[in-house]
Design a protein around this motif. Structure first.
Motif, mmCIF file in Angstrom:
data_model
loop_
_atom_site.group_PDB
_atom_site.id
_atom_site.type_symbol
_atom_site.label_atom_id
_atom_site.label_comp_id
_atom_site.label_asym_id
_atom_site.label_seq_id
_atom_site.Cartn_x
_atom_site.Cartn_y
_atom_site.Cartn_z
ATOM 1 N N ARG A 6 15.454 96.570 28.611
ATOM 2 C CA ARG A 6 15.977 96.181 27.322
ATOM 3 C C ARG A 6 15.703 97.311 26.330
ATOM 4 N NH1 ARG A 6 15.580 90.297 25.059
ATOM 5 N NH2 ARG A 6 16.762 90.640 23.198
ATOM 6 N N LEU A 7 16.685 97.611 25.499
ATOM 7 C CA LEU A 7 16.462 98.684 24.527
ATOM 8 C C LEU A 7 15.455 98.248 23.472
ATOM 9 C CD1 LEU A 7 20.078 100.009 24.017
ATOM 10 C CD2 LEU A 7 18.234 101.084 25.266
ATOM 11 N N ARG A 8 14.548 99.134 23.130
ATOM 12 C CA ARG A 8 13.539 98.822 22.135
ATOM 13 C C ARG A 8 14.041 99.300 20.780
ATOM 14 N NH1 ARG A 8 12.194 97.688 26.878
ATOM 15 N NH2 ARG A 8 10.373 98.520 27.968
ATOM 16 N N LYS A 9 13.989 98.389 19.822
ATOM 17 C CA LYS A 9 14.466 98.759 18.482
ATOM 18 C C LYS A 9 13.409 99.572 17.764
ATOM 19 C CE LYS A 9 17.478 94.958 17.534
ATOM 20 N NZ LYS A 9 17.245 93.551 17.309
ATOM 21 N N ILE A 10 13.826 100.649 17.156
ATOM 22 C CA ILE A 10 12.880 101.393 16.335
ATOM 23 C C ILE A 10 13.477 101.621 14.961
ATOM 24 C CG2 ILE A 10 11.751 102.491 18.301
ATOM 25 C CD1 ILE A 10 13.200 105.043 17.503
ATOM 26 N N VAL A 11 12.627 101.645 13.966
ATOM 27 C CA VAL A 11 13.107 101.751 12.589
ATOM 28 C C VAL A 11 13.544 103.178 12.277
ATOM 29 C CG1 VAL A 11 12.474 101.490 10.171
ATOM 30 C CG2 VAL A 11 11.731 99.805 11.840
ATOM 31 N N ALA A 12 12.708 104.151 12.600
ATOM 32 C CA ALA A 12 13.063 105.547 12.343
ATOM 33 C C ALA A 12 12.474 106.413 13.449
ATOM 34 C CB ALA A 12 12.518 105.981 10.991
ATOM 35 N N PRO A 13 13.152 107.464 13.819
ATOM 36 C CA PRO A 13 12.601 108.351 14.846
ATOM 37 C C PRO A 13 11.414 109.115 14.279
ATOM 38 C CG PRO A 13 14.579 109.301 13.923
ATOM 39 C CD PRO A 13 14.449 107.942 13.326
ATOM 40 N N PRO A 14 10.518 109.626 15.137
ATOM 41 C CA PRO A 14 9.400 110.411 14.620
ATOM 42 C C PRO A 14 9.916 111.642 13.897
ATOM 43 C CG PRO A 14 9.509 110.528 17.021
ATOM 44 C CD PRO A 14 10.471 109.484 16.598
#
Lengths: 136, 104
Positions: A6-14
């Motif tokens: 499942r794709l993991r949601k992330i708010v902003a890339p590092p």
């Protein structure tokens, strides 16, 4: 065949592409790939001090999966520290969060583009900061 | 800062249009000068990609906020790319006037 991840949601890339050790005598002994979702897990749990269950909800995975991602992130960072390896940020199984919010005061739904710094309702007459992230 | 509200007519008494790409008019509201202007949506009857075309119009107008009932997937990606804030309002019988009042 294993089940698809499942794709993991992330708010902003590092905001970095990697970290390099310096001051070590022997040359760097290779690199470690830190996935975006692992970075996000560290950020949510240790920087934003969120509870694992809330952080998991934000990333769209179960609590157990979140714990696994977090554990793997910690192990990778520890390994890089001890073995003086470079850390390289790689994409992994991430998906950027669409950032839809709902205002609990006037029930409008909206996005907050990166150009806006304030986290509040877009209507001037409301301007409530009682907003919540929704999965849309 | 300019805001676009999707409208079904070209006066501020008109109803709010819940569609984005296929709305009849776009009401452009400038909250610095308190001026409103109406632009006809020339792409409303186009057979495909009305949302994308409408999003292009938004970019050309230089708006920073769009208020509508919903956004299609293509319009969403497009508006996201140009850092335009999307606002979704639900509920019937909303007038353009009401929304402008809420913005100023």
């Amino acid at each position: 065949m294993p089940r698809q991840r499942r794709l993991r949601k992330i708010v902003a890339p590092p905001k970095f592409q990697g970290y390099k050790p310096y001051g070590n005598n022997d040359y760097s002994t290779g690199s470690i790939d830190l996935l975006y979702e692992e970075y996000e897990a560290i950020k949510l749990a240790d920087y934003d001090m969120m509870k694992h269950i809330d952080a998991a909800k934000l990333m769209g995975v179960s609590r157990a999966t979140f714990a696994r991602i977090y554990e793997s992130a910690r192990q990778k960072i520890a390994k890089a520290f001890v073995e003086t390896k470079e850390i390289i940020a790689v994409y992994g199984n991430a998906e950027f969060d669409k950032n839809w919010y709902v205002c609990n005061n006037c029930n409008s739904r909206f996005t907050i583009p990166s150009t806006i710094n304030e986290q509040k309702c877009p209507f001037v007459s409301c301007s409530s900061d009682n907003i919540e992230l929704i999965n849309k | 800062m300019k805001t676009v509200i999707t409208s079904s007519g070209k006066t501020t008494d008109s109803d709010f249009d819940k569609r984005f790409g296929r709305a009849d008019f776009f009401c452009v509201f400038d909250n610095e000068t308190n001026e409103t202007s109406f632009i006809e949506n020339i792409h409303k009857d186009s057979s495909n990609a009305a949302g994308t075309k409408a999003a292009e119009v938004m970019v050309e107008l230089g708006v920073s906020k769009v208020i509508s009932g919903d956004f299609g997937p293509k319009a969403k990606t497009m508006l996201e790319k140009f850092d335009i804030q999307m606002v979704i309002i639900q509920g019937d019988g909303v007038k353009i006037n009401d929304l402008i009042k809420k913005l100023s």
